[in-house]
Write a protein that holds these residues in place. Structure first.
Motif, PDB file in Angstrom:
ATOM      1  N   PRO A   1       9.872   6.225  -6.884  1.00  0.00           N
ATOM      2  CA  PRO A   1       8.604   6.615  -6.256  1.00  0.00           C
ATOM      3  C   PRO A   1       7.766   5.397  -5.888  1.00  0.00           C
ATOM      4  CG  PRO A   1       8.495   6.921  -8.620  1.00  0.00           C
ATOM      5  CD  PRO A   1       9.892   6.477  -8.325  1.00  0.00           C
ATOM      6  N   PRO A   2       6.784   5.572  -5.001  1.00  0.00           N
ATOM      7  CA  PRO A   2       5.915   4.429  -4.665  1.00  0.00           C
ATOM      8  C   PRO A   2       5.020   4.077  -5.845  1.00  0.00           C
ATOM      9  CG  PRO A   2       5.170   6.454  -3.589  1.00  0.00           C
ATOM     10  CD  PRO A   2       6.445   6.796  -4.270  1.00  0.00           C
ATOM     11  N   PHE A   3       4.893   2.770  -6.114  1.00  0.00           N
ATOM     12  CA  PHE A   3       3.966   2.310  -7.158  1.00  0.00           C
ATOM     13  C   PHE A   3       2.716   1.825  -6.425  1.00  0.00           C
ATOM     14  CE2 PHE A   3       7.870   0.347  -9.608  1.00  0.00           C
ATOM     15  CZ  PHE A   3       8.455   1.595  -9.674  1.00  0.00           C
TER      16      PHE A   3
ATOM     17  N   LEU B   1       0.820  -1.213   0.000  1.00  0.00           N
ATOM     18  CA  LEU B   1       0.000   0.000   0.000  1.00  0.00           C
ATOM     19  C   LEU B   1       0.857   1.267   0.000  1.00  0.00           C
ATOM     20  CD1 LEU B   1      -2.889  -1.046   2.419  1.00  0.00           C
ATOM     21  CD2 LEU B   1      -2.932  -0.930  -0.056  1.00  0.00           C
ATOM     22  N   HIS B   2       2.072   1.173   0.523  1.00  0.00           N
ATOM     23  CA  HIS B   2       2.975   2.330   0.514  1.00  0.00           C
ATOM     24  C   HIS B   2       3.964   2.261  -0.639  1.00  0.00           C
ATOM     25  CE1 HIS B   2       2.308   3.250   5.046  1.00  0.00           C
ATOM     26  NE2 HIS B   2       1.432   3.846   4.281  1.00  0.00           N
ATOM     27  N   GLY B   3       3.917   1.179  -1.403  1.00  0.00           N
ATOM     28  CA  GLY B   3       4.873   1.008  -2.502  1.00  0.00           C
ATOM     29  C   GLY B   3       6.298   1.009  -1.979  1.00  0.00           C
TER      30      GLY B   3
ATOM     31  N   LEU C   1      -7.400  11.304   0.942  1.00  0.00           N
ATOM     32  CA  LEU C   1      -6.887  12.673   0.965  1.00  0.00           C
ATOM     33  C   LEU C   1      -5.820  12.855  -0.123  1.00  0.00           C
ATOM     34  CD1 LEU C   1      -7.081  15.300   2.576  1.00  0.00           C
ATOM     35  CD2 LEU C   1      -5.243  14.440   4.043  1.00  0.00           C
ATOM     36  N   ILE C   2      -4.953  11.850  -0.236  1.00  0.00           N
ATOM     37  CA  ILE C   2      -3.879  11.944  -1.248  1.00  0.00           C
ATOM     38  C   ILE C   2      -4.482  11.862  -2.654  1.00  0.00           C
ATOM     39  CG2 ILE C   2      -1.716  10.913  -2.088  1.00  0.00           C
ATOM     40  CD1 ILE C   2      -1.063  10.075   0.743  1.00  0.00           C
ATOM     41  N   GLN C   3      -5.546  11.050  -2.789  1.00  0.00           N
ATOM     42  CA  GLN C   3      -6.227  10.984  -4.101  1.00  0.00           C
ATOM     43  C   GLN C   3      -6.692  12.385  -4.527  1.00  0.00           C
ATOM     44  OE1 GLN C   3      -9.491   8.241  -3.621  1.00  0.00           O
ATOM     45  NE2 GLN C   3      -8.275   6.463  -4.195  1.00  0.00           N
TER      46      GLN C   3
HETATM   47  C1  LIG Z   1       9.741   2.413  -3.738  1.00  0.00           C
HETATM   48  S1  LIG Z   1      10.044   3.036  -2.137  1.00  0.00           S
HETATM   49  C2  LIG Z   1      11.553   3.826  -2.447  1.00  0.00           C
HETATM   50  C3  LIG Z   1      12.273   4.362  -1.287  1.00  0.00           C
HETATM   51  C4  LIG Z   1      13.633   4.919  -1.613  1.00  0.00           C
HETATM   52  N1  LIG Z   1      13.530   6.049  -2.529  1.00  0.00           N
HETATM   53  C5  LIG Z   1      14.472   3.858  -2.265  1.00  0.00           C
HETATM   54  O1  LIG Z   1      14.695   3.965  -3.451  1.00  0.00           O
HETATM   55  O2  LIG Z   1      14.888   2.914  -1.598  1.00  0.00           O
HETATM   56  C6  LIG Z   1       8.848   4.314  -2.044  1.00  0.00           C
HETATM   57  C7  LIG Z   1       8.792   5.085  -0.762  1.00  0.00           C
HETATM   58  O3  LIG Z   1       7.741   6.045  -0.885  1.00  0.00           O
HETATM   59  C8  LIG Z   1       7.137   6.218   0.380  1.00  0.00           C
HETATM   60  N2  LIG Z   1       5.828   6.835   0.135  1.00  0.00           N
HETATM   61  C9  LIG Z   1       4.651   6.242  -0.119  1.00  0.00           C
HETATM   62  N3  LIG Z   1       3.701   7.157  -0.325  1.00  0.00           N
HETATM   63  C10 LIG Z   1       4.284   8.369  -0.204  1.00  0.00           C
HETATM   64  C11 LIG Z   1       3.824   9.713  -0.315  1.00  0.00           C
HETATM   65  N4  LIG Z   1       2.556   9.980  -0.609  1.00  0.00           N
HETATM   66  N5  LIG Z   1       4.706  10.694  -0.116  1.00  0.00           N
HETATM   67  C12 LIG Z   1       5.993  10.438   0.177  1.00  0.00           C
HETATM   68  N6  LIG Z   1       6.485   9.199   0.303  1.00  0.00           N
HETATM   69  C13 LIG Z   1       5.651   8.173   0.091  1.00  0.00           C
HETATM   70  C14 LIG Z   1       7.115   4.821   0.946  1.00  0.00           C
HETATM   71  O4  LIG Z   1       6.973   4.846   2.340  1.00  0.00           O
HETATM   72  C15 LIG Z   1       8.466   4.289   0.487  1.00  0.00           C
HETATM   73  O5  LIG Z   1       9.448   4.527   1.451  1.00  0.00           O
END
Ligand SMILES: C[S@@+](CC[C@H](N)C(=O)[O-])C[C@H]1O[C@@H](n2cnc3c(N)ncnc32)[C@H](O)[C@@H]1O
Length: 550
Positions: free
Chosen positions: A116-118, A12-14, A127-129
């Motif tokens: 970025p998060p997928f 959910l957090h990607g 809220l983020i949507q």
């Molecule tokens: C794919 S991970 C990459 C983390 C780091 N950049 C790396 O490459 O190892 C994506 C990160 O985005 C964070 N994340 C998710 N939603 C987010 C948001 N709306 N704003 C900022 N960070 C977010 C997650 O918690 C996670 O740590």
């Protein structure tokens, strides 16, 4: 269908972190321009902080970052201190919100880097949507609910770059082809000049990072020429020890404006693209929409209820409501669906009956049918969206056949089949009606390397490497339309049934079609090579499950 409630917090957090060799490769490229102010929109535990320091970024450099998860942000801050960075600022919270303010405050960066998060739209916090929708509006980019969280991260990062600034991100491979990612493709094309995409040809990103590419682009300065794109296939992970410039091949970049709506054609070599353009310009080559119409099959909302084998028909005494039906690739072994094929399917116990409970047939629901309907209602089928909008829910609309069918999904190449038996098809297949073209000519001409290649270029693919075509993509397929008699179609049918080798099938067809077009087969050999390469790439990639698009 996946539901949010079943997903892990990580998904959910990607939250999948970037391996050091990938982060370092991207950091090396960004560092070539000696950036003084760097943006990392979602730092996680700080993989990119380490990479930036490793490639020589000075401790005095300003790094601005966001991270949604406070514990991760704390780890990243500690790491940045341990690495000696003095000006690292990690905003604990949502990047979309932070970026919106930063854009309004005209903040600028020399580089943006990260992973970025997928996260698919329906899994994102409400809220983020809403903030995403507002950010799209601010950037004047069309919004769609099919989007994904990584999309606003890339859009905002480009916007926050100064002219000549560099962007280096890990992004899903779907960037090249899915419809919702056209927002990113168009934005990158409009605002960047030199775009490079590193495409791993083997799975060495580890389980969590399968199906990604590395997007590297430079923001365009005023007066700079239009964007070019080069896709760089990468066979071995040690190649990332090189600089991007060492991996590039002169003359391989293509003008983005020449690619059309998707970037998949950039996977072809210049010679392959040239051959494709040459063959496409031949008079016998037609776009599918010029010669046929494809309409989605019957939408039941509950295929296993309406589409049943003979034993269910017998058990509930449903014979008088059955109509012949086929629905999956295993139901049509060749290119002709005839009585013999239908009987074989019945003998194998496959579902070959469609239950057409046409209302005028009865004023009062007979007892036998009542029993069957109750089975469906016990399973809650009447509450499913596509069923509950009908009255009564068990009478399905638009029940009609077409002379030709086309399965929506295929493993090798898409095939048309002549529907001689007049079987109905579910929405797993399209109902195809030729426009002033003989049916056998259309079905026979559809199997060839040109059409197979354009299906790879136009279609989409997901987990398991299956190719899927939606109507707008089918319309653009190129078909070299030549004569095929019904007898010849029978021969092709026999060949398809026996053949396990798709390339032998294409060779056979290419020979016939090239002769009839007056074209050297060498042209189609080049197209077949390109098709083989794209097919292998599709089958290798592990991508998210489909979400319905247009
Ligand atoms: C794919 S991970 C990459 C983390 C780091 N950049 C790396 O490459 O190892 C994506 C990160 O985005 C964070 N994340 C998710 N939603 C987010 C948001 N709306 N704003 C900022 N960070 C977010 C997650 O918690 C996670 O740590």
């Amino acid at each position: 269908m996946n539901f949010k409630i079943n997903e892990t917090k990580q998904k959910l957090h990607g939250a999948y972190y970037t391996p050091a060799h990938i982060a370092t490769f991207l950091a090396k490229w960004v560092f070539e321009r000696q950036p003084k102010r760097i943006l990392e929109p979602s730092c996680g535990e700080g993989a990119f902080f380490s990479a930036l320091r490793n490639v020589g970024v000075r401790p005095s450099t300003t790094i601005v970052s966001c991270e949604l998860v406070p514990e991760e942000a704390s780890k990243a801050v500690c790491l940045a201190q341990n690495l000696g960075f003095k000006n690292v600022d990690v905003f604990v919270g949502d990047f979309v919100s932070w970026a919106t303010s930063a854009i309004k405050n005209s903040e600028q960066f020399d580089a943006a880097i990260g992973n970025p998060p997928f996260v698919r739209y329906q899994y994102i916090d409400r809220l983020i949507q809403t903030r995403m929708e507002n950010l799209f509006e601010l950037l004047e980019v069309p919004f769609t609910r099919h989007t994904n969280l990584w999309v606003p991260f890339i859009l905002a990062s480009i916007r926050l770059l100064r002219e000549g600034g560099r962007l280096a991100f890990v992004v899903p491979a779907e960037l090249l082809h899915v419809l919702h990612a056209s927002a990113v493709r168009d934005y990158v094309a409009a605002h960047c000049c030199d775009i490079a995409i590193v495409d791993p040809t083997d799975i060495w990103f580890g389980e969590t990072l399968q199906g990604v590419v590395l997007l590297m682009a430079e923001k365009r300065s005023a007066g700079q020429s239009v964007a070019t794109l080069e896709i760089i296939p990468l066979a071995e992970r040690h190649q990332l020890d090189n600089r991007l410039s060492d991996l590039r091949v002169k003359g391989n970049a293509v003008s983005v404006s020449a690619l059309g709506p998707k970037w998949v054609p950039a996977l072809l070599s210049p010679a392959e693209r040239e051959t494709l353009a040459e063959v496409a310009s031949r008079p016998k080559v037609r776009e599918f929409h010029e010669i046929a119409n494809a309409e989605v099959g019957i939408v039941t909302g509950a295929n296993s209820f309406f589409f049943v084998p003979d034993d269910v028909v017998e058990e509930y005494d449903l014979k008088k409501w059955t109509r012949p039906m086929m629905g999956r690739s295993e139901h049509v072994e060749g290119v002709i669906y005839d009585a013999a094929q239908h009987d074989r399917n019945r003998a194998r116990g496959l579902p070959t009956n469609f239950l057409d409970f046409e209302f005028p047939f009865f004023s009062k629901v007979p007892q036998s049918l009542r029993r069957y309907i109750e089975v469906g209602e016990r399973d809650g089928l009447h509450k499913r969206y596509k069923c509950r909008i009908r009255n009564p829910w068990y009478v399905v609309p638009s029940v009609h056949t077409a002379p030709i069918g086309l399965l929506k999904r295929s493993h090798n190449l898409p095939r048309l089949f002549l529907n001689e038996f007049g079987a109905l098809t579910t929405d797993t297949a399209y109902r195809v009606t030729p426009r002033n073209v003989a049916e056998s000519a259309l079905v026979g001409s559809f199997v060839n390397s040109l059409t197979a290649l354009t299906a790879e270029l136009e279609g989409r693919h997901y987990g398991g490497g299956v190719l899927e075509l939606v109507p707008s993509e089918i319309e653009r397929l190129l078909v070299p339309l030549v004569d095929f008699t019904r007898v010849e179609l029978g021969q092709l049918d026999g060949f398809v049934r026996k053949s396990t080798d798709p390339f032998a099938l294409l060779d056979r067809q290419d020979n016939i079609i090239c002769k009839r077009m007056g074209l050297k087969k060498g042209y189609f050999d080049v197209l077949q090579g390109a098709y083989q390469q794209l097919r292998a790439r599709r089958m290798r990639l592990t991508l998210p499950d489909p979400i319905e698009e247009e």
